[in-house]
Motif scaffolding. Structure first.
Motif, short mmCIF file in Angstrom:
data_model
loop_
_atom_site.label_atom_id
_atom_site.label_comp_id
_atom_site.label_asym_id
_atom_site.label_seq_id
_atom_site.Cartn_x
_atom_site.Cartn_y
_atom_site.Cartn_z
N LEU A 64 0.70 -1.06 0.03
CA LEU A 64 -0.15 0.13 0.13
C LEU A 64 0.99 1.46 -0.13
O LEU A 64 1.52 1.68 1.05
CB LEU A 64 -0.87 0.19 1.28
N ARG A 65 0.82 2.02 -1.33
CA ARG A 65 1.78 3.14 -1.20
C ARG A 65 1.24 4.24 -0.53
O ARG A 65 -0.01 4.67 -0.86
CB ARG A 65 2.22 3.46 -2.65
N ASN A 66 2.02 4.73 0.23
CA ASN A 66 1.56 6.03 1.01
C ASN A 66 1.27 7.28 0.10
O ASN A 66 1.81 7.29 -0.99
CB ASN A 66 2.74 6.63 2.05
N GLN A 67 0.48 8.02 0.68
CA GLN A 67 -0.19 9.16 -0.34
C GLN A 67 -1.06 8.89 -1.40
O GLN A 67 -1.42 9.40 -2.26
CB GLN A 67 1.06 10.00 -0.70
N ARG A 68 -1.48 7.48 -1.16
CA ARG A 68 -2.51 7.11 -2.42
C ARG A 68 -3.59 6.07 -1.80
O ARG A 68 -4.61 6.06 -2.01
CB ARG A 68 -1.57 6.19 -3.25
N TRP A 69 -3.03 5.14 -0.96
CA TRP A 69 -4.08 3.79 -0.87
C TRP A 69 -4.94 4.32 0.34
O TRP A 69 -6.17 3.73 -0.03
CB TRP A 69 -3.04 2.92 -0.27
N GLY A 70 -4.90 5.34 1.08
CA GLY A 70 -5.96 5.72 1.89
C GLY A 70 -7.09 6.27 1.17
O GLY A 70 -8.19 6.21 1.43
N VAL A 71 -6.71 7.23 0.30
CA VAL A 71 -7.81 7.94 -0.76
C VAL A 71 -8.64 6.92 -1.45
O VAL A 71 -9.62 6.88 -1.50
CB VAL A 71 -6.91 8.57 -1.48
N ARG A 72 -7.89 5.86 -2.07
CA ARG A 72 -8.52 4.81 -2.60
C ARG A 72 -9.57 3.96 -1.72
O ARG A 72 -10.62 3.43 -2.21
CB ARG A 72 -7.49 3.94 -3.44
N VAL A 73 -9.26 3.62 -0.44
CA VAL A 73 -10.06 3.03 0.29
C VAL A 73 -11.13 3.77 0.71
O VAL A 73 -12.41 3.36 0.57
CB VAL A 73 -9.24 2.44 1.55
N ILE A 74 -10.80 5.02 0.99
CA ILE A 74 -12.19 5.94 1.31
C ILE A 74 -12.86 6.43 0.08
O ILE A 74 -14.17 6.39 0.35
CB ILE A 74 -11.42 7.29 2.08
N ARG A 75 -12.19 6.32 -0.86
CA ARG A 75 -13.24 6.40 -2.06
C ARG A 75 -14.24 5.44 -2.25
O ARG A 75 -15.51 5.50 -2.50
CB ARG A 75 -12.25 6.47 -3.39
N ARG A 76 -13.61 4.20 -2.35
CA ARG A 76 -14.58 2.96 -2.10
C ARG A 76 -15.58 3.07 -0.88
O ARG A 76 -16.95 2.56 -1.12
CB ARG A 76 -13.78 1.81 -2.14
N TYR A 77 -15.25 3.47 0.38
CA TYR A 77 -16.03 3.29 1.52
C TYR A 77 -17.23 4.34 1.10
O TYR A 77 -18.42 3.88 1.57
CB TYR A 77 -15.22 3.85 2.82
N PHE A 78 -17.04 5.55 0.68
CA PHE A 78 -18.04 6.47 0.54
C PHE A 78 -18.70 6.56 -0.79
O PHE A 78 -19.38 7.43 -1.19
CB PHE A 78 -17.58 7.94 0.67
N ALA A 79 -18.47 5.41 -1.69
CA ALA A 79 -19.00 5.56 -3.07
C ALA A 79 -20.49 5.58 -3.17
O ALA A 79 -21.21 6.32 -3.71
CB ALA A 79 -18.26 4.25 -3.69
N PRO A 80 -21.13 4.99 -2.17
CA PRO A 80 -22.45 5.06 -2.36
C PRO A 80 -23.28 6.44 -1.95
O PRO A 80 -24.39 6.90 -2.48
CB PRO A 80 -23.04 4.05 -1.31
N VAL A 81 -22.35 7.32 -1.26
CA VAL A 81 -22.83 8.68 -1.02
C VAL A 81 -22.51 9.74 -2.03
O VAL A 81 -23.12 10.57 -2.25
CB VAL A 81 -22.08 8.94 0.46
N MET A 82 -21.42 9.34 -2.85
CA MET A 82 -20.84 10.32 -3.59
C MET A 82 -21.53 10.20 -4.99
O MET A 82 -22.24 11.58 -5.12
CB MET A 82 -19.55 9.95 -4.02
N ALA A 83 -21.77 9.25 -5.57
CA ALA A 83 -22.53 9.27 -6.90
C ALA A 83 -23.38 7.73 -7.04
O ALA A 83 -22.39 7.14 -7.13
CB ALA A 83 -21.90 9.46 -8.05
#
Length: 344
Positions: A64-83
């Motif tokens: 898990l590369r820093n400065q990237r992986w957390g954003v990708r996990v959170i993007r998926r977590y909040f996917a139903p809320v975003m669009a």
């Protein structure tokens, strides 16, 4: 300055603004209410698969590369809320925005020219999609409905810009903090089957104290005044160093030390000086949901995974967001079979 002297500064919002100009107070209140409503409506914990999200966020070597992986996990977590799934084209554009702007510019900062070219193109694509959609019903389902349903003379481009800002605040700020939480938890022994949710709650607070993702806040003076005897003139920008305030020896005992236990009995002065989500009128409206998401995901990772952390340097990486140093984390799931399906 953020609360008691708020009348001396122009209205400010990092989320609900067009360019540098915030929406009216009425519209900001409307958008905040709708945002909280949709966050309450979705049961994100029940629908999220942390194992799959971590696999997708890793590289070909399982890191898990820093400065990237957390954003990708959170993007998926909040996917139903975003669009929601009904907005397939907008979902694709949001993914492009996350990769080419939030990660490349706001976090890493090594692709400024490319990201500055891509952001207007993505915004135009979102605006085109928004213009094709009908007005939402009474019950907003996602951020697309929130920006479409706002009253007032807002163009499709304005609404697209608002959607991008909401995605940045939801994915960028929370994703970077998740990386800090996991990194600090692994390094300081806050992991393993015995780690408790209340421990992770204190860990999240301490991570946001030492490494506030929003590491500086800005305000514009609305009138001439003084701060501690220093003259401030109308129109001047005043920066609040959240990172420095959170490490002030005048407020915190041993301020440079990582001590989650300090949050068992914080003082009133410490509560007032703790600004990871801002304060006052410009405070993040969904800060409670962000904190709960970090506590939940941090607990899942730290409880169920063993980890190895490698950093290329010691200092945090400061861009728009304050991110961990370049490097990577490798997670290995604990072997207990009875933990495989636990998500609480």
């Amino acid at each position: 300055m953020l609360v008691d002297s708020a009348d001396k500064y122009l209205p400010q919002s990092g989320f609900f603004r067009i360019g540098p100009t915030p929406l009216s107070r009425t519209l900001r209140a409307e958008a905040s209410r709708e945002l909280l409503t949709i966050l309450t409506r979705h049961d994100l914990r029940a629908s999220f698969d942390i194992d799959s999200a971590l696999r997708e966020a890793g590289d070909s070597r399982g890191r898990l590369r820093n400065q990237r992986w957390g954003v990708r996990v959170i993007r998926r977590y909040f996917a139903p809320v975003m669009a929601h799934r009904r907005h397939r084209e907008i979902n694709s554009l949001i993914d492009a925005y996350v990769t080419s702007s939030i990660i490349a510019d706001d976090i890493v900062g090594h692709a400024v020219r490319r990201s500055h070219r891509s952001v207007p193109v993505i915004r135009a694509g979102i605006a085109e999609q928004l213009e094709r959609l009908p007005a939402p019903g009474a019950d907003a389902q996602d951020l697309v409905d929130v920006v479409l349903g706002l009253h007032g003379e807002l163009s499709p481009a304005d609404r697209a810009q608002l959607l991008q800002r909401l995605v940045l605040s939801t994915v960028g700020f929370t994703g970077v903090t998740l990386e800090w939480v996991v990194l600090l938890g692994l390094r300081h022994g806050y992991n393993g089957p015995s780690v408790r949710p209340e421990q992770v709650r204190s860990l999240v607070k301490e991570a946001l104290r030492l490494y506030p993702t929003a590491w500086r806040l800005a305000r514009v003076a609305a009138a001439d005044h003084e701060i501690a005897g220093v003259p401030v003139h109308e129109g001047e920008h005043v920066l609040i160093g959240t990172h420095a305030l959170h490490r002030s020896a005048a407020v915190w005992d041993e301020p440079l030390d990582f001590r989650p236990t300090r949050w068992e009995k914080p003082t009133d002065d410490q509560r007032r000086s703790y600004l990871p989500f801002g304060k006052g009128e410009g405070m993040c409206p969904a800060n409670g949901f962000a904190a709960k998401a970090l506590e939940h995901l941090g607990h899942l990772v730290l409880r169920d995974y063993r980890g190895e952390v490698r950093l290329r340097r010691r200092k945090p990486h400061a861009r728009t967001l304050l991110a961990p140093p370049a490097g990577w984390t490798r997670l290995t799931r604990e072997s207990q079979p009875d933990r495989r399906n636990r998500q609480d």
